[in-house]
Design an enzyme around this catalytic site. Sequence first.
Site, PDB file in Angstrom:
ATOM      1  N   ARG A 256       0.973  -1.200  -0.414  1.00 25.17           N
ATOM      2  CA  ARG A 256      -0.184   0.013  -0.153  1.00 25.17           C
ATOM      3  C   ARG A 256       1.138   1.481   0.057  1.00 25.17           C
ATOM      4  O   ARG A 256       0.246   2.364   1.015  1.00 25.17           O
ATOM      5  CB  ARG A 256      -0.919   0.422   1.119  1.00 25.17           C
ATOM      6  CG  ARG A 256      -1.423  -1.502   1.023  1.00 25.17           C
ATOM      7  CD  ARG A 256      -3.319  -1.188   2.006  1.00 25.17           C
ATOM      8  NE  ARG A 256      -4.060  -2.144   2.075  1.00 25.17           N
ATOM      9  CZ  ARG A 256      -3.459  -3.336   2.740  1.00 25.17           C
ATOM     10  NH1 ARG A 256      -2.218  -3.253   3.936  1.00 25.17           N
ATOM     11  NH2 ARG A 256      -4.230  -3.957   3.228  1.00 25.17           N
TER      12      ARG A 256
ATOM     13  N   LYS B  61       1.930  11.391 -10.760  1.00 21.06           N
ATOM     14  CA  LYS B  61       0.717  10.216 -11.711  1.00 21.06           C
ATOM     15  C   LYS B  61       1.994   8.968 -12.422  1.00 21.06           C
ATOM     16  O   LYS B  61       3.515   9.574 -12.446  1.00 21.06           O
ATOM     17  CB  LYS B  61       1.092  10.950 -13.208  1.00 21.06           C
ATOM     18  CG  LYS B  61      -0.269  11.761 -13.113  1.00 21.06           C
ATOM     19  CD  LYS B  61      -1.425  12.587 -14.074  1.00 21.06           C
ATOM     20  CE  LYS B  61      -2.244  13.252 -13.940  1.00 21.06           C
ATOM     21  NZ  LYS B  61      -2.653  13.569 -15.388  1.00 21.06           N
TER      22      LYS B  61
ATOM     23  N   GLU C 274       7.720  19.045 -25.002  1.00 23.43           N
ATOM     24  CA  GLU C 274       6.866  19.438 -23.957  1.00 23.43           C
ATOM     25  C   GLU C 274       7.514  20.705 -23.043  1.00 23.43           C
ATOM     26  O   GLU C 274       7.138  21.740 -22.350  1.00 23.43           O
ATOM     27  CB  GLU C 274       6.881  17.747 -23.016  1.00 23.43           C
ATOM     28  CG  GLU C 274       6.925  16.786 -23.303  1.00 23.43           C
ATOM     29  CD  GLU C 274       5.408  16.565 -22.534  1.00 23.43           C
ATOM     30  OE1 GLU C 274       4.598  16.606 -22.449  1.00 23.43           O
ATOM     31  OE2 GLU C 274       5.364  15.069 -22.799  1.00 23.43           O
TER      32      GLU C 274
ATOM     33  N   LYS D  59       5.816  22.762 -13.419  1.00 16.85           N
ATOM     34  CA  LYS D  59       5.236  21.567 -13.535  1.00 16.85           C
ATOM     35  C   LYS D  59       4.900  21.663 -11.386  1.00 16.85           C
ATOM     36  O   LYS D  59       3.463  21.308 -10.981  1.00 16.85           O
ATOM     37  CB  LYS D  59       5.641  20.779 -13.372  1.00 16.85           C
ATOM     38  CG  LYS D  59       4.927  19.147 -13.109  1.00 16.85           C
ATOM     39  CD  LYS D  59       4.672  18.261 -14.087  1.00 16.85           C
ATOM     40  CE  LYS D  59       3.750  17.104 -13.923  1.00 16.85           C
ATOM     41  NZ  LYS D  59       3.716  16.826 -14.903  1.00 16.85           N
TER      42      LYS D  59
ATOM     43  N   GLU E 273      -5.647  16.972 -10.504  1.00 19.93           N
ATOM     44  CA  GLU E 273      -6.477  16.851 -11.187  1.00 19.93           C
ATOM     45  C   GLU E 273      -7.502  17.192 -11.276  1.00 19.93           C
ATOM     46  O   GLU E 273      -8.288  16.956 -12.007  1.00 19.93           O
ATOM     47  CB  GLU E 273      -6.527  15.826 -12.391  1.00 19.93           C
ATOM     48  CG  GLU E 273      -6.605  16.841 -13.611  1.00 19.93           C
ATOM     49  CD  GLU E 273      -5.422  15.772 -15.022  1.00 19.93           C
ATOM     50  OE1 GLU E 273      -4.523  15.254 -14.554  1.00 19.93           O
ATOM     51  OE2 GLU E 273      -6.110  16.596 -16.264  1.00 19.93           O
TER      52      GLU E 273
ATOM     53  N   ARG F 209      -4.525  21.252 -12.737  1.00 14.98           N
ATOM     54  CA  ARG F 209      -3.473  20.245 -13.815  1.00 14.98           C
ATOM     55  C   ARG F 209      -4.446  20.280 -15.252  1.00 14.98           C
ATOM     56  O   ARG F 209      -3.598  19.645 -16.430  1.00 14.98           O
ATOM     57  CB  ARG F 209      -3.510  19.692 -13.401  1.00 14.98           C
ATOM     58  CG  ARG F 209      -2.260  18.270 -13.404  1.00 14.98           C
ATOM     59  CD  ARG F 209      -2.063  16.846 -11.939  1.00 14.98           C
ATOM     60  NE  ARG F 209      -0.749  16.368 -12.863  1.00 14.98           N
ATOM     61  CZ  ARG F 209      -0.032  16.339 -11.932  1.00 14.98           C
ATOM     62  NH1 ARG F 209      -0.554  15.922 -10.730  1.00 14.98           N
ATOM     63  NH2 ARG F 209       0.682  15.337 -11.906  1.00 14.98           N
TER      64      ARG F 209
ATOM     65  N   ASN G 290      -2.442  19.267 -20.862  1.00 15.60           N
ATOM     66  CA  ASN G 290      -2.863  18.745 -21.557  1.00 15.60           C
ATOM     67  C   ASN G 290      -2.787  18.871 -22.944  1.00 15.60           C
ATOM     68  O   ASN G 290      -3.430  18.481 -24.159  1.00 15.60           O
ATOM     69  CB  ASN G 290      -3.808  17.550 -20.893  1.00 15.60           C
ATOM     70  CG  ASN G 290      -4.506  16.638 -19.722  1.00 15.60           C
ATOM     71  OD1 ASN G 290      -2.790  16.895 -19.574  1.00 15.60           O
ATOM     72  ND2 ASN G 290      -5.336  16.841 -19.182  1.00 15.60           N
TER      73      ASN G 290
ATOM     74  N   HIS H  48      -2.398  17.139 -25.902  1.00 13.18           N
ATOM     75  CA  HIS H  48      -2.238  15.613 -25.760  1.00 13.18           C
ATOM     76  C   HIS H  48      -3.495  15.594 -26.256  1.00 13.18           C
ATOM     77  O   HIS H  48      -3.693  14.199 -26.523  1.00 13.18           O
ATOM     78  CB  HIS H  48      -1.795  15.570 -24.068  1.00 13.18           C
ATOM     79  CG  HIS H  48      -0.792  14.979 -23.760  1.00 13.18           C
ATOM     80  ND1 HIS H  48       0.251  17.375 -23.836  1.00 13.18           N
ATOM     81  CD2 HIS H  48       0.284  14.993 -23.501  1.00 13.18           C
ATOM     82  CE1 HIS H  48       1.291  16.798 -23.199  1.00 13.18           C
ATOM     83  NE2 HIS H  48       0.742  15.115 -22.927  1.00 13.18           N
TER      84      HIS H  48
ATOM     85  N   HIS I 276      -2.057  11.352 -27.765  1.00 11.68           N
ATOM     86  CA  HIS I 276      -2.517  10.144 -27.431  1.00 11.68           C
ATOM     87  C   HIS I 276      -3.123   9.939 -28.521  1.00 11.68           C
ATOM     88  O   HIS I 276      -3.127   9.102 -28.487  1.00 11.68           O
ATOM     89  CB  HIS I 276      -3.775  10.378 -26.220  1.00 11.68           C
ATOM     90  CG  HIS I 276      -2.923  10.698 -24.852  1.00 11.68           C
ATOM     91  ND1 HIS I 276      -3.143  11.217 -23.584  1.00 11.68           N
ATOM     92  CD2 HIS I 276      -1.126  10.917 -24.318  1.00 11.68           C
ATOM     93  CE1 HIS I 276      -2.317  11.785 -22.991  1.00 11.68           C
ATOM     94  NE2 HIS I 276      -0.810  11.291 -23.263  1.00 11.68           N
TER      95      HIS I 276
ATOM     96  N   HIS J 201       5.745  10.354 -28.110  1.00 14.05           N
ATOM     97  CA  HIS J 201       5.474  10.693 -27.135  1.00 14.05           C
ATOM     98  C   HIS J 201       5.311  11.987 -27.621  1.00 14.05           C
ATOM     99  O   HIS J 201       4.045  12.678 -28.181  1.00 14.05           O
ATOM    100  CB  HIS J 201       5.778  10.696 -25.781  1.00 14.05           C
ATOM    101  CG  HIS J 201       4.202  11.606 -24.604  1.00 14.05           C
ATOM    102  ND1 HIS J 201       2.823  11.006 -25.064  1.00 14.05           N
ATOM    103  CD2 HIS J 201       4.903  12.070 -24.074  1.00 14.05           C
ATOM    104  CE1 HIS J 201       2.339  11.769 -24.160  1.00 14.05           C
ATOM    105  NE2 HIS J 201       3.025  12.885 -23.605  1.00 14.05           N
TER     106      HIS J 201
END
Length: 362
Positions: free
Chosen positions: A121, A143, A185, A227, A237, A242, A246, A249, A253, A267
């Site tokens: 955990r 993330k 980025e 960031k 988010e 946040r 994107n 993206h 994506h 990417h």
Amino acid sequence: MKTIKVDLGKRSYNINIGKGIIYSTGKIIRSVSKCRACFVVSNKDIADLYSGILKRSLIGEGLDVKCFNVAGSESAKSCSSWLRVIRSLARFDKGKGACLVSLGGGVVGDLGGFAAATYRRGIDFVQIPTTLLAQVDAAIGGKAAIDLDFAKNLVGAFYQPRAVISDIGLLKTLPVRQIRNGLSEVIKYAVVFDETLFSYLEKHMADILRLNPRCLEYIISRCSRIKAKVVSIDELEQKGYRSMLNFGHTIGHAIESASSYSGSIHHGEAVAIGMSAAFDISVSIGMARASSAERFKGILKAAGLGYKINRVSPSRVLAATLYDKKTTNGIRRWVLPERIGHGIVCSNVPAGIIRKAVLRLY
Ligand SMILES: NC(=O)c1ccc[n+]([C@@H]2O[C@H](COP(=O)([O-])OP(=O)(O)OC[C@H]3O[C@@H](n4cnc5c(N)ncnc54)[C@H](O)[C@@H]3O)[C@@H](O)[C@H]2O)c1
Ligand SMILES: [Zn+2]
């Protein structure tokens, strides 16, 4: 060494940036964790270059060390490799209170973060990003995710590291295509948040591509600061802030997904094309000026990034754009540039405009 704080109360941590700081990893880990051992996740290519240095630094601080290498690149973000990491970690840990250290690009960082989040955990986790993309983006903000065979990052968690150690010296062995990949980025941050950074990129792109340490430290620090601020304000988010990250993206994506994550397009390369489409959409709805879009194309060109799609069919990209998981109550939100240095979130972009923008990418 520069340090930038990600302010999350008791879970705050520092991003350490500098040349040669991998040699201080042991000391940094000692200062943020009570662990007695480190389980280092990497891949063979990166481990061959840097795990020796890392091991010596950890052993020098009296830490027990085991290195575990995953195979491949994006394919390493799979359920099976996550399980292999966890099983090896469990066999090594045995009450040592191990800290998981990711040494690698975004792939190893995402996989290691997810393993650290899920084993017992959650155990202490440290990121040592070795690609430009990971130093400016993936290693910061917690993330962590693995992929399913039909969708990227679908299984994941928010799990913050105890420290990020961004050694710019590690970038010297990175292929230039990967430098360009990370620059995408960097350009994203500049367009959405920071016109000063954009102007700096316009002025210093050639030096950046030559890996001038001063230029690298400047852009990595600037992006890390942005960031860190975004994550401190909207870690999960949920406040819409946040999601500004994107930019580019949604269609990026979609391009990655339509190419079945074959690795043919990286990417950052897909995001560069996605940002071009977002600029096109913004100009079409009368928000951004055509001159800003031209300035943007100029920086992509200087970085050696393209803004046209090859090899992937338009119908697949459009279908994947509609599948994008980042919708709220079925509404797709677009991060669009209003001008260089300022992006905004829009939710009512007509489908016809999106379709035309995608078709103009061919
Ligand atoms: N968690 C996040 O917030 C976040 C953000 C952006 C991207 N990502 C994820 O990051 C991944 C992409 O990461 P990436 O672009 O770093 O790719 P990557 O991790 O696949 O690394 C690219 C390649 O460079 C090699 N490499 C790495 N460091 C090197 C070095 N110093 N010298 C020589 N070779 C080196 C790797 O072995 C690999 O072949 C994607 O899975 C993406 O989803 C995550
Ligand atoms: Zn990205």
